[in-house]
Write a protein that holds these residues in place. Structure first.
Motif, PDB file in Angstrom:
ATOM      1  N   LEU A  17     -31.639  56.735 -82.204  1.00  0.00           N
ATOM      2  CA  LEU A  17     -32.066  55.354 -81.818  1.00  0.00           C
ATOM      3  C   LEU A  17     -32.624  54.274 -83.018  1.00  0.00           C
ATOM      4  O   LEU A  17     -33.499  54.817 -83.906  1.00  0.00           O
ATOM      5  CB  LEU A  17     -33.515  55.610 -80.902  1.00  0.00           C
ATOM      6  CG  LEU A  17     -34.020  54.028 -80.459  1.00  0.00           C
ATOM      7  CD1 LEU A  17     -32.941  53.388 -79.582  1.00  0.00           C
ATOM      8  CD2 LEU A  17     -35.406  54.478 -79.706  1.00  0.00           C
ATOM      9  N   GLU A  18     -31.768  53.300 -83.266  1.00  0.00           N
ATOM     10  CA  GLU A  18     -31.888  52.434 -84.398  1.00  0.00           C
ATOM     11  C   GLU A  18     -32.598  51.221 -83.707  1.00  0.00           C
ATOM     12  O   GLU A  18     -32.243  50.619 -82.687  1.00  0.00           O
ATOM     13  CB  GLU A  18     -30.474  52.056 -84.857  1.00  0.00           C
ATOM     14  CG  GLU A  18     -29.939  52.900 -85.464  1.00  0.00           C
ATOM     15  CD  GLU A  18     -28.432  52.556 -86.077  1.00  0.00           C
ATOM     16  OE1 GLU A  18     -28.270  51.417 -86.169  1.00  0.00           O
ATOM     17  OE2 GLU A  18     -27.794  53.443 -86.592  1.00  0.00           O
ATOM     18  N   LEU A  19     -33.484  50.640 -84.511  1.00  0.00           N
ATOM     19  CA  LEU A  19     -34.211  49.575 -84.244  1.00  0.00           C
ATOM     20  C   LEU A  19     -33.919  48.321 -85.209  1.00  0.00           C
ATOM     21  O   LEU A  19     -33.903  48.733 -86.540  1.00  0.00           O
ATOM     22  CB  LEU A  19     -35.761  49.756 -83.977  1.00  0.00           C
ATOM     23  CG  LEU A  19     -36.221  50.577 -83.201  1.00  0.00           C
ATOM     24  CD1 LEU A  19     -37.719  50.574 -83.082  1.00  0.00           C
ATOM     25  CD2 LEU A  19     -35.712  50.323 -81.576  1.00  0.00           C
ATOM     26  N   HIS A  20     -33.989  47.340 -84.627  1.00  0.00           N
ATOM     27  CA  HIS A  20     -33.416  46.094 -85.741  1.00  0.00           C
ATOM     28  C   HIS A  20     -34.542  45.019 -85.747  1.00  0.00           C
ATOM     29  O   HIS A  20     -34.841  44.675 -84.534  1.00  0.00           O
ATOM     30  CB  HIS A  20     -32.028  45.381 -85.266  1.00  0.00           C
ATOM     31  CG  HIS A  20     -30.837  46.516 -85.442  1.00  0.00           C
ATOM     32  ND1 HIS A  20     -30.403  46.987 -86.833  1.00  0.00           N
ATOM     33  CD2 HIS A  20     -30.348  47.101 -84.687  1.00  0.00           C
ATOM     34  CE1 HIS A  20     -29.497  47.768 -86.539  1.00  0.00           C
ATOM     35  NE2 HIS A  20     -29.487  48.178 -85.222  1.00  0.00           N
ATOM     36  N   GLY A  21     -34.917  44.494 -86.768  1.00  0.00           N
ATOM     37  CA  GLY A  21     -36.091  43.370 -86.753  1.00  0.00           C
ATOM     38  C   GLY A  21     -35.869  42.234 -85.946  1.00  0.00           C
ATOM     39  O   GLY A  21     -36.555  41.485 -85.347  1.00  0.00           O
ATOM     40  N   ALA A  22     -34.312  41.803 -85.930  1.00  0.00           N
ATOM     41  CA  ALA A  22     -34.072  40.399 -85.025  1.00  0.00           C
ATOM     42  C   ALA A  22     -34.022  40.841 -83.690  1.00  0.00           C
ATOM     43  O   ALA A  22     -34.033  39.811 -82.700  1.00  0.00           O
ATOM     44  CB  ALA A  22     -32.659  40.243 -85.541  1.00  0.00           C
ATOM     45  N   GLU A  23     -34.243  41.929 -83.092  1.00  0.00           N
ATOM     46  CA  GLU A  23     -34.189  42.231 -81.739  1.00  0.00           C
ATOM     47  C   GLU A  23     -35.672  42.560 -81.263  1.00  0.00           C
ATOM     48  O   GLU A  23     -35.487  43.075 -80.046  1.00  0.00           O
ATOM     49  CB  GLU A  23     -33.094  43.612 -81.367  1.00  0.00           C
ATOM     50  CG  GLU A  23     -31.808  43.434 -81.907  1.00  0.00           C
ATOM     51  CD  GLU A  23     -31.191  42.484 -80.912  1.00  0.00           C
ATOM     52  OE1 GLU A  23     -31.238  42.340 -79.772  1.00  0.00           O
ATOM     53  OE2 GLU A  23     -30.203  41.679 -81.600  1.00  0.00           O
ATOM     54  N   THR A  24     -36.643  42.218 -81.886  1.00  0.00           N
ATOM     55  CA  THR A  24     -37.828  42.540 -81.458  1.00  0.00           C
ATOM     56  C   THR A  24     -38.156  41.805 -80.130  1.00  0.00           C
ATOM     57  O   THR A  24     -39.173  42.695 -79.119  1.00  0.00           O
ATOM     58  CB  THR A  24     -38.988  42.104 -82.345  1.00  0.00           C
ATOM     59  OG1 THR A  24     -38.929  41.004 -82.617  1.00  0.00           O
ATOM     60  CG2 THR A  24     -38.947  42.889 -83.607  1.00  0.00           C
ATOM     61  N   GLU A  25     -37.640  40.828 -79.720  1.00  0.00           N
ATOM     62  CA  GLU A  25     -37.769  40.039 -78.488  1.00  0.00           C
ATOM     63  C   GLU A  25     -37.185  41.002 -77.454  1.00  0.00           C
ATOM     64  O   GLU A  25     -37.922  41.036 -76.361  1.00  0.00           O
ATOM     65  CB  GLU A  25     -37.237  38.828 -78.499  1.00  0.00           C
ATOM     66  CG  GLU A  25     -37.381  37.831 -77.204  1.00  0.00           C
ATOM     67  CD  GLU A  25     -38.874  37.449 -77.238  1.00  0.00           C
ATOM     68  OE1 GLU A  25     -39.254  37.235 -76.037  1.00  0.00           O
ATOM     69  OE2 GLU A  25     -39.262  36.982 -78.360  1.00  0.00           O
ATOM     70  N   PHE A  91     -43.264  49.170 -84.266  1.00  0.00           N
ATOM     71  CA  PHE A  91     -42.205  48.390 -84.874  1.00  0.00           C
ATOM     72  C   PHE A  91     -42.089  47.061 -84.633  1.00  0.00           C
ATOM     73  O   PHE A  91     -42.055  46.050 -85.743  1.00  0.00           O
ATOM     74  CB  PHE A  91     -40.949  49.038 -84.626  1.00  0.00           C
ATOM     75  CG  PHE A  91     -39.560  48.472 -85.155  1.00  0.00           C
ATOM     76  CD1 PHE A  91     -39.134  48.710 -86.459  1.00  0.00           C
ATOM     77  CD2 PHE A  91     -39.040  47.371 -84.692  1.00  0.00           C
ATOM     78  CE1 PHE A  91     -38.164  48.309 -86.997  1.00  0.00           C
ATOM     79  CE2 PHE A  91     -37.939  46.901 -85.135  1.00  0.00           C
ATOM     80  CZ  PHE A  91     -37.464  47.333 -86.228  1.00  0.00           C
ATOM     81  N   ILE A  92     -42.513  46.391 -83.389  1.00  0.00           N
ATOM     82  CA  ILE A  92     -42.516  45.110 -83.104  1.00  0.00           C
ATOM     83  C   ILE A  92     -43.596  44.361 -83.720  1.00  0.00           C
ATOM     84  O   ILE A  92     -43.556  43.299 -84.385  1.00  0.00           O
ATOM     85  CB  ILE A  92     -42.766  45.146 -81.642  1.00  0.00           C
ATOM     86  CG1 ILE A  92     -41.532  45.544 -80.887  1.00  0.00           C
ATOM     87  CG2 ILE A  92     -43.071  43.719 -81.213  1.00  0.00           C
ATOM     88  CD1 ILE A  92     -41.637  45.776 -79.385  1.00  0.00           C
ATOM     89  N   GLU A  93     -44.843  45.001 -83.821  1.00  0.00           N
ATOM     90  CA  GLU A  93     -45.983  44.353 -84.582  1.00  0.00           C
ATOM     91  C   GLU A  93     -45.614  44.069 -85.813  1.00  0.00           C
ATOM     92  O   GLU A  93     -46.279  43.352 -86.669  1.00  0.00           O
ATOM     93  CB  GLU A  93     -47.183  45.300 -84.527  1.00  0.00           C
ATOM     94  CG  GLU A  93     -47.670  45.212 -82.919  1.00  0.00           C
ATOM     95  CD  GLU A  93     -48.805  46.151 -82.767  1.00  0.00           C
ATOM     96  OE1 GLU A  93     -49.244  46.880 -83.769  1.00  0.00           O
ATOM     97  OE2 GLU A  93     -49.303  46.387 -81.822  1.00  0.00           O
ATOM     98  N   ALA A  94     -44.968  45.024 -86.555  1.00  0.00           N
ATOM     99  CA  ALA A  94     -44.443  44.836 -88.038  1.00  0.00           C
ATOM    100  C   ALA A  94     -43.350  43.998 -88.341  1.00  0.00           C
ATOM    101  O   ALA A  94     -43.426  43.295 -89.218  1.00  0.00           O
ATOM    102  CB  ALA A  94     -44.089  46.282 -88.573  1.00  0.00           C
ATOM    103  N   HIS A  95     -42.645  43.571 -87.382  1.00  0.00           N
ATOM    104  CA  HIS A  95     -41.318  42.929 -87.537  1.00  0.00           C
ATOM    105  C   HIS A  95     -41.292  41.615 -86.752  1.00  0.00           C
ATOM    106  O   HIS A  95     -40.239  40.895 -86.976  1.00  0.00           O
ATOM    107  CB  HIS A  95     -40.004  43.855 -87.357  1.00  0.00           C
ATOM    108  CG  HIS A  95     -39.946  44.827 -88.392  1.00  0.00           C
ATOM    109  ND1 HIS A  95     -39.673  44.447 -89.645  1.00  0.00           N
ATOM    110  CD2 HIS A  95     -40.000  46.197 -88.280  1.00  0.00           C
ATOM    111  CE1 HIS A  95     -39.603  45.791 -90.277  1.00  0.00           C
ATOM    112  NE2 HIS A  95     -39.959  46.777 -89.496  1.00  0.00           N
TER     113      HIS A  95
END
Length: 141
Positions: A17-25, A91-95
């Motif tokens: 599972l990859e998370l990207h900072g631009a996709e936090t919304e 992750f969301i809180e950080a990015h």
């Protein structure tokens, strides 16, 4: 893995599972659901013991929607374990960065006053702007 009546459980894959900072919304949207979920993107396998192959696992409902639009893939919504919900929230809180809404403002410039490209430059009178130019005829002597 197990069979219970007509239900069969398979271990199809162990995807990353990859998370990207631009996709936090999108991740915020997934976490705000009544049951926070992941989306498993699968495609029919060409024979073999497993009917589907796992292409991707995503926490973005927007990305999952893109895969359902094509119609070639099957997208299943799977509830997230509590530990994963906490990890994604961190992750969301950080990015996450809120995007400021900027309303577009119009110019005050009047663009309807100039009629560029209308008519023919060879026409002298402004009243004849849509007239066809005439050829000057020379008299042959």
């Amino acid at each position: 893995m197990r069979r219970e009546g007509e239900a069969v459980e398979y271990h199809a894959a162990t995807p990353v599972l990859e998370l990207h900072g631009a996709e936090t919304e999108a991740y915020l949207q997934a976490l705000s659901d009544e049951v926070p979920s992941l989306y498993v993107v699968m495609r029919e396998a060409g024979g073999g013991p497993q009917p589907y192959e796992v292409l991707k696992v995503t926490a973005s409902p927007y990305e999952a929607q893109d895969y359902t639009d094509s119609g070639n893939e099957l997208v299943e919504k799977v509830p997230m374990p509590h530990g994963l919900v906490a990890w994604i929230r961190e992750f969301i809180e950080a990015h996450h960065q809120d995007e400021v809404f900027v309303k577009r403002k119009r110019d005050k410039k009047r663009i309807d006053l100039v009629e560029d490209g209308i008519g023919d430059a060879r026409i002298a009178k402004p009243g004849d702007i849509y007239a066809s130019p005439t050829l000057k005829r020379r008299r042959l002597q």
